[in-house]
Design a protein around this motif. Structure first.
Motif, PDB file in Angstrom:
ATOM      1  N   LYS A  61      11.788   7.108   1.464  1.00  0.00           N
ATOM      2  CA  LYS A  61      10.634   7.555   0.671  1.00  0.00           C
ATOM      3  C   LYS A  61      10.932   8.919   0.077  1.00  0.00           C
ATOM      4  CE  LYS A  61       7.562   7.454   3.824  1.00  0.00           C
ATOM      5  NZ  LYS A  61       6.481   7.391   4.807  1.00  0.00           N
ATOM      6  N   HIS A 115       6.230  11.908   1.774  1.00  0.00           N
ATOM      7  CA  HIS A 115       5.991  12.232   3.185  1.00  0.00           C
ATOM      8  C   HIS A 115       4.862  13.264   3.279  1.00  0.00           C
ATOM      9  CE1 HIS A 115       9.628  10.360   5.076  1.00  0.00           C
ATOM     10  NE2 HIS A 115      10.072  10.442   3.842  1.00  0.00           N
ATOM     11  N   PRO A 144       8.983  18.144   4.701  1.00  0.00           N
ATOM     12  CA  PRO A 144       8.333  16.847   4.888  1.00  0.00           C
ATOM     13  C   PRO A 144       7.974  16.456   6.322  1.00  0.00           C
ATOM     14  CG  PRO A 144      10.687  16.536   4.663  1.00  0.00           C
ATOM     15  CD  PRO A 144      10.439  18.022   4.569  1.00  0.00           C
TER      16      PRO A 144
END
Ligand code: UD1
Ligand code: CA
Length: 455
Positions: A30, A35, A104
């Motif tokens: 991702k 995130h 993140p």
């Protein structure tokens, strides 16, 4: 009290040396910024704003739903990013949580704890800090002899004695917007990078008699940021190690966590064994499976007790219980294997359903195929599904036996329990229980070798 989350994502990310904006670099499947957005959403804030600037078209396109963009224009530092937020949202109030698109790992639990701390202390600014073994390029937390917070110094401007401080600024802030907002106008780019530093707000707030609270993170890994490809590799290592240890706690055997790559959102059942070099993305693996090295399983489900022999690529497939797949198989989207199916060595399937107990054990291509239960697909079978323009379906009935090296020229049907002789090119439907033979009869020419070659 209203809560707004601001995600800073306008920086250039020079140190990545990439044509992809930094916050879009994938971490465990991702983009980094996703995130952060997912964590922000867990706080159920009134709004999520993302500050964009460098290569903003790409970032805007990748922003998930429910995030409003603020255009920073030419990015002139994290302080400038927040000035732009103030300009674009003049009526913003309440509590503002500031996160970085390149940090993140911070969790919603930590942010909630910070918010609670912030309110309890009636702070104007609460900032997350951590004590690191290698504080490198992070901003340093400066305190007086009694430990009271004095301010933040950026590493690029700091003298050696400041660089020795192991406590760093995480870049995660909770702000009482009403009190801090007026201070933004006092920021000056008087530093080596000629940027407006958001970090200067801390000493400004102190100077104005406001309460500033450093909040030491319990798990310093949550603040790790991505500035370089090395940082990105480090975060991958950490996230995958965390995933592996979660799986082990739930009863999965992971032989080597350092080389097991299970993306967030995957599930693995109890007593399954993961060998090294297994990659799972969007995968749901049942109980008691054995996943040997070299398997990449994407957007697929694998039933209990199935064995994935070494080196398969499995994408968009549904695999039943107690199957055996591979070695070296490629199961492509639309593959559905019933329970007890055997596929591979060297088999490719695409949009193929194989009924319970069917075997295609060697060197075979099955595309656009509907195959019943208990069928045997011989070595080297090919469904010829494409006529150059369209795809056609091959149907093979329960218990059928396809001899080795057959081509099935679709559209074609082989009935229940029918046989096709080895080497047959099947161009016509085969009735149930029949044997199809479609190959030239063999001729032996005695003495040919001696005559032709004089041997
Ligand atoms: C920043 C902090 C530093 C802290 C570190 C934690 C400042 C001045 N320094 O440094 O104290 O230790 O984060 O990770 O804030 N961004 C914008 N607009 C800009 C510049 C940056 O939106 O004009 C965004 C970036 O995209 C990034 C974040 O802000 O997501 C942080 O910027 P970055 O340049 O990476 O700051 P650091 O040097 O890491
Ligand atoms: Ca950074």
């Amino acid at each position: 009290m209203s809560v707004t989350v601001v995600i800073l994502a306008a920086g250039e990310g020079k140190r990545m040396r990439s044509s992809l904006p930094k916050v879009l670099h994938p971490l465990c499947g991702k983009p980094l910024v996703h995130h952060v957005v997912e964590t922000a959403k867990r706080l159920k804030p009134d709004a999520i704003l993302a500050v964009v600037g460098s290569r903003k078209e790409a970032v805007l396109q990748a922003l998930p739903e429910g995030v409003e963009a603020v255009d920073q224009g030419l990015p002139r530092g994290t302080g400038h990013a927040m000035m732009r937020v103030a300009e674009e949202h003049p009526r913003l109030g309440g509590t503002v949580v500031v996160l970085s698109g390149d940090v993140p790992l911070v969790t919603a639990g930590t942010l909630r704890a910070m918010l609670a701390h912030h309110r309890r202390r009636r702070a104007a600014l609460t900032l997350a800090t951590a004590v690191l073994e290698h504080p490198d390029a992070y901003g340093r937390i400066v305190r007086d002899a009694s430990g009271a917070f004095l301010g933040i110094r950026e590493a690029s401007d700091a003298p050696r004695e400041i660089l020795r401080i192991p406590e760093v600024n995480a870049g995660i802030y909770v702000m009482d917007w009403g009190r801090l907002r007026p201070l933004l106008a006092t920021l000056r780019p008087a530093n080596r990078q000629r940027e407006y530093y958001l970090t200067d707000l801390a000493s400004r707030a102190l100077g104005g008699g406001m309460r500033v609270e450093p909040y030491i993170l319990r798990d310093p890994r949550e603040m790790l940021g991505v500035n370089t490809r090395n940082d990105l590799a480090n975060l991958h290592r950490i996230l995958y190690a965390v995933r592996a240890s979660e799986l082990m706690e739930r009863g999965v055997t992971v032989l080597d966590p350092a080389s097991t790559f299970v993306d967030p959102g995957c599930s693995v059942g109890r007593d399954t064994i993961l060998y090294p070099n297994v990659h799972l993305r969007g995968a749901r693996i049942g109980r008691g499976c054995v996943i040997y090295p070299g398997n990449i399983v994407e957007d697929s489900t694998v039933g209990a007790g199935t064995i994935l022999n070494p080196n398969n690529w499995i994408e968009g497939a549904r695999i039943g219980k107690a199957c055996r797949v591979g070695p070296m198989s490629h199961l492509r989207p639309g593959t559905v294997l019933g329970d007890g199916v055997r596929v591979g060595n060297f088999v490719e399937t695409k949009k193929a359903r194989l009924g319970r107990g069917t075997k295609a054990a060697h060197l075979t291509y099955l595309g656009d195929a509907e195959i019943g239960r208990g069928a045997n697909i011989g070595c080297g079978t090919i469904t010829c599904n494409y006529d150059g323009r369209q795809k056609h379906v091959t149907v093979i009935g329960d218990g059928a036996f396809i001899g080795s090296d057959c081509q099935l020229v679709a559209p074609v049907k082989v009935g229940r329990g029918a046989y096709t002789a080895s080497g047959t090119t099947v161009t016509e439907d085969v009735p149930p229980g029949a044997l199809a033979v479609g190959r030239a009869r063999q001729r032996n020419i005695p003495g040919w070798v001696k005559r032709k070659r004089g041997q």
